[in-house]
Design a protein around this motif. Structure first.
Motif, short mmCIF file in Angstrom:
data_model
loop_
_atom_site.label_atom_id
_atom_site.label_comp_id
_atom_site.label_asym_id
_atom_site.label_seq_id
_atom_site.Cartn_x
_atom_site.Cartn_y
_atom_site.Cartn_z
N ILE A 6 0.62 -1.18 0.18
CA ILE A 6 0.48 -0.02 -0.33
C ILE A 6 1.13 1.12 -0.30
O ILE A 6 2.02 1.61 0.61
CB ILE A 6 -1.07 0.53 0.94
CG1 ILE A 6 -1.79 -1.18 1.45
CG2 ILE A 6 -1.88 1.66 1.21
CD1 ILE A 6 -2.71 -1.32 2.56
N VAL A 7 0.32 2.75 -1.04
CA VAL A 7 1.11 2.87 -1.27
C VAL A 7 -0.19 3.93 -0.30
O VAL A 7 -0.14 4.50 -0.69
CB VAL A 7 1.52 3.54 -1.87
CG1 VAL A 7 2.22 5.81 -2.19
CG2 VAL A 7 3.35 2.97 -2.54
N ILE A 8 0.41 5.53 0.62
CA ILE A 8 -0.89 6.54 0.78
C ILE A 8 0.20 7.88 0.91
O ILE A 8 0.92 7.83 0.97
CB ILE A 8 -1.42 6.15 2.59
CG1 ILE A 8 -2.06 4.75 3.36
CG2 ILE A 8 -2.34 6.86 3.28
CD1 ILE A 8 -1.94 5.18 4.66
N GLY A 9 -0.99 9.00 0.32
CA GLY A 9 -0.52 9.68 0.15
C GLY A 9 -1.04 10.82 1.60
O GLY A 9 -0.95 10.03 2.98
N GLY A 10 -0.70 12.29 1.57
CA GLY A 10 0.19 12.82 2.56
C GLY A 10 -1.35 14.00 2.73
O GLY A 10 -1.52 15.04 3.08
N GLY A 11 -1.85 14.08 0.76
CA GLY A 11 -3.01 15.70 0.87
C GLY A 11 -3.88 15.55 1.66
O GLY A 11 -4.20 17.21 2.24
N MET A 62 8.60 17.59 3.87
CA MET A 62 6.51 17.96 5.55
C MET A 62 5.48 17.33 4.66
O MET A 62 4.76 16.11 5.38
CB MET A 62 6.08 19.16 5.70
CG MET A 62 7.30 20.21 6.38
SD MET A 62 7.30 21.47 5.99
CE MET A 62 4.94 21.67 7.25
N GLY A 63 5.65 17.24 3.71
CA GLY A 63 4.08 16.06 2.71
C GLY A 63 4.28 14.96 3.19
O GLY A 63 4.06 13.55 3.41
N MET A 64 6.24 14.60 2.98
CA MET A 64 6.46 12.94 2.80
C MET A 64 6.21 12.95 4.41
O MET A 64 6.03 11.71 4.38
CB MET A 64 7.70 12.91 2.28
CG MET A 64 8.21 12.64 1.01
SD MET A 64 9.71 12.98 0.60
CE MET A 64 9.99 14.32 0.14
N SER A 82 5.93 4.31 2.86
CA SER A 82 5.82 5.29 3.71
C SER A 82 7.08 6.16 2.67
O SER A 82 7.66 5.48 2.34
CB SER A 82 5.10 5.59 5.26
OG SER A 82 6.96 5.00 5.04
N ALA A 83 6.67 7.71 2.33
CA ALA A 83 7.51 8.97 2.03
C ALA A 83 7.62 8.77 0.64
O ALA A 83 8.28 9.33 0.25
CB ALA A 83 8.59 8.81 3.31
N GLY A 106 10.82 8.88 -1.85
CA GLY A 106 11.68 9.36 -0.91
C GLY A 106 12.23 11.72 -1.72
O GLY A 106 13.01 11.82 -0.50
N CYS A 107 11.94 11.40 -2.06
CA CYS A 107 12.30 13.01 -3.22
C CYS A 107 11.59 13.86 -3.19
O CYS A 107 9.87 13.54 -4.12
CB CYS A 107 12.96 11.87 -4.73
SG CYS A 107 14.25 10.70 -4.82
N PRO A 108 11.96 14.99 -3.33
CA PRO A 108 10.97 16.31 -3.99
C PRO A 108 10.13 16.40 -4.92
O PRO A 108 11.23 15.66 -5.82
CB PRO A 108 11.64 17.47 -2.72
CG PRO A 108 12.66 16.94 -2.99
CD PRO A 108 13.11 15.34 -2.86
#
Ligand code: UDP
Length: 191
Positions: free
Chosen positions: A48-53, A74-76, A130-131, A134-136
């Protein structure tokens, strides 16, 4: 018999906030955890990958004066918070869950590698990546495509508030129409 052996599920951060409009709605989280466990119990390996919005988005942060790279970091971190919440909800109902992070932050989660992820999924854990990448300057949609390919998932499924690809955001534009098929070049030339 399940159709897929291994799936990559992308959940948007916003989908976790339920009716609250911000943060994490415990009822929604519990509901997701139950649905995910149900599929896992059918023998499907799940990443699973979850966003952070629901917590922070780098791009909106930079429009408010945050440094873009720090905003993306911060988003990551926001995706890590959501991942921890989902792993906790899964464990609470008896599923094994493992949070892997694209940025080193032990003991919050182990640093991601493809082989660690596959080993954990084969051993019966639901893996939460998560994260993002890893890159902006990336989003978790890119992160989920990347992880999906890396873990050799049979399919990538996206759970979001909008049920397809529209000509505009249907939550903001009532004239938006849903595309039944989408050609990559046509989309690129449109944006
Ligand atoms: N993000 C990032 N790199 C990544 C993934 C995410 O910098 O590889 C940051 C970015 O600021 C993004 C935020 O994390 O806005 C939250 O992710 P996203 O917007 O994809 O979340 P969602 O819209 O799915 O809730």
């Amino acid at each position: 018999m399940a159709r897929f052996k291994r799936i990559l599920l992308k959940l948007s951060g916003e989908s976790l906030m339920g009716k609250q409009g911000f943060g994490i709605d415990p009822e929604r989280l519990d509901d997701y955890a139950k649905q995910i466990k149900e599929v896992h119990d059918m023998g499907v390996q799940i990443g699973i990958v979850i966003g952070g919005g629901n917590i922070f988005r780098g791009l909106s942060g930079s429009q408010k004066g945050f440094d873009r790279v720090k905003g993306d970091q911060m988003g990551m971190c926001a995706t890590v918070i959501n991942s921890l919440a989902l792993s906790s909800a899964l464990e609470a109902i008896g599923a094994k869950a493992k949070v892997l992070t694209a940025i080193r932050m032990e003991p919050i989660g182990e640093y991601y590698s493809k082989w660690k992820a596959i080993e954990a999924m084969e051993a019966g854990s639901i893996c939460i990546f998560s994260a993002g990448t890893g890159c902006p300057y990336f989003t978790t949609d890119t992160g989920s495509s990347l992880r999906g390919i890396e873990i050799e998932a049979d399919v990538m499924l996206k759970g979001t508030r909008v049920d397809g690809i529209y000509t505009a955001d249907p939550e903001k534009d009532p004239t938006a129409t849903k595309s039944q098929t989408l050609l990559m070049m046509k989309y690129i030339t449109r944006v």
